[in-house]
Scaffold this motif. Structure first.
Motif, mmCIF file in Angstrom:
data_model
loop_
_atom_site.group_PDB
_atom_site.id
_atom_site.type_symbol
_atom_site.label_atom_id
_atom_site.label_comp_id
_atom_site.label_asym_id
_atom_site.label_seq_id
_atom_site.Cartn_x
_atom_site.Cartn_y
_atom_site.Cartn_z
ATOM 1 N N SER A 30 0.811 -1.216 0.000
ATOM 2 C CA SER A 30 0.000 0.000 0.000
ATOM 3 C C SER A 30 0.847 1.270 0.000
ATOM 4 O O SER A 30 0.310 2.369 -0.210
ATOM 5 C CB SER A 30 -0.947 0.000 1.196
ATOM 6 O OG SER A 30 -0.223 -0.094 2.410
ATOM 7 N N SER A 31 2.148 1.154 0.193
ATOM 8 C CA SER A 31 3.041 2.316 0.188
ATOM 9 C C SER A 31 3.558 2.660 -1.199
ATOM 10 O O SER A 31 4.246 3.673 -1.363
ATOM 11 C CB SER A 31 4.237 2.061 1.109
ATOM 12 O OG SER A 31 3.827 1.858 2.440
ATOM 13 N N TRP A 53 -1.488 4.941 -3.946
ATOM 14 C CA TRP A 53 -2.184 4.428 -2.767
ATOM 15 C C TRP A 53 -3.475 5.178 -2.486
ATOM 16 O O TRP A 53 -4.333 4.686 -1.767
ATOM 17 C CB TRP A 53 -1.261 4.475 -1.550
ATOM 18 C CG TRP A 53 -0.695 5.823 -1.287
ATOM 19 C CD1 TRP A 53 -1.329 6.914 -0.797
ATOM 20 C CD2 TRP A 53 0.660 6.229 -1.543
ATOM 21 N NE1 TRP A 53 -0.462 7.970 -0.726
ATOM 22 C CE2 TRP A 53 0.765 7.573 -1.159
ATOM 23 C CE3 TRP A 53 1.789 5.581 -2.044
ATOM 24 C CZ2 TRP A 53 1.958 8.286 -1.274
ATOM 25 C CZ3 TRP A 53 2.965 6.279 -2.145
ATOM 26 C CH2 TRP A 53 3.041 7.621 -1.767
ATOM 27 N N ASN A 73 -5.340 -3.887 -2.045
ATOM 28 C CA ASN A 73 -4.279 -3.827 -1.047
ATOM 29 C C ASN A 73 -4.305 -5.024 -0.090
ATOM 30 O O ASN A 73 -3.305 -5.321 0.549
ATOM 31 C CB ASN A 73 -4.355 -2.524 -0.269
ATOM 32 C CG ASN A 73 -3.916 -1.328 -1.084
ATOM 33 O OD1 ASN A 73 -3.259 -1.475 -2.120
ATOM 34 N ND2 ASN A 73 -4.282 -0.146 -0.637
#
Length: 122
Positions: A30-31, A53, A73
């Protein structure tokens, strides 16, 4: 270390659809901003689309009304839904990641998968 693995390529007739998947491992998915690029025979690799994201998306003009990028995610996976495929879409499709989050700076993508072949017959 981030690893990317594409799947879902194949042979399809013009006008058909395919969905590519790219699984991500090694860091916090998710980064990262995720993108798809492609390279046709004899041509340079080109940007297709990207998503960050915050679910901001960017598309190349050539695919904007036909392709859709999404991410899950929970599954650490990014998808490329390709509709209305044309012979000009024939290429090796690469999944890419960048930790800076930009979907507009294509040079920020510095992590690459091995690619999956998409062939569209006329």
């Amino acid at each position: 270390q981030v690893q990317l693995e594409e799947s879902g390529g194949g042979l399809v007739q013009a006008g058909g659809s395919l969905r590519l998947s790219c699984s991500f491992s090694g860091r916090t998915f998710s980064s990262y901003a995720m993108g798809w690029f492609r390279q046709a025979p004899g041509k340079e690799r080109e940007f297709v689309c990207a998503i960050n994201w915050g679910y901001i998306r960017n598309y190349a003009d050539s695919v904007k009304d036909r392709f859709s990028i999404s991410r899950d995610n929970d599954k650490n996976t990014v998808y490329l839904q390709m509709n209305g495929l044309k012979p000009d879409d024939t290429a090796v499709y690469y999944c890419a990641a960048n930790r800076f989050g930009s979907v507009f700076s294509t040079s920020s993508f510095d992590i690459w998968g091995q690619g999956t072949q998409v062939t569209v017959s006329s």
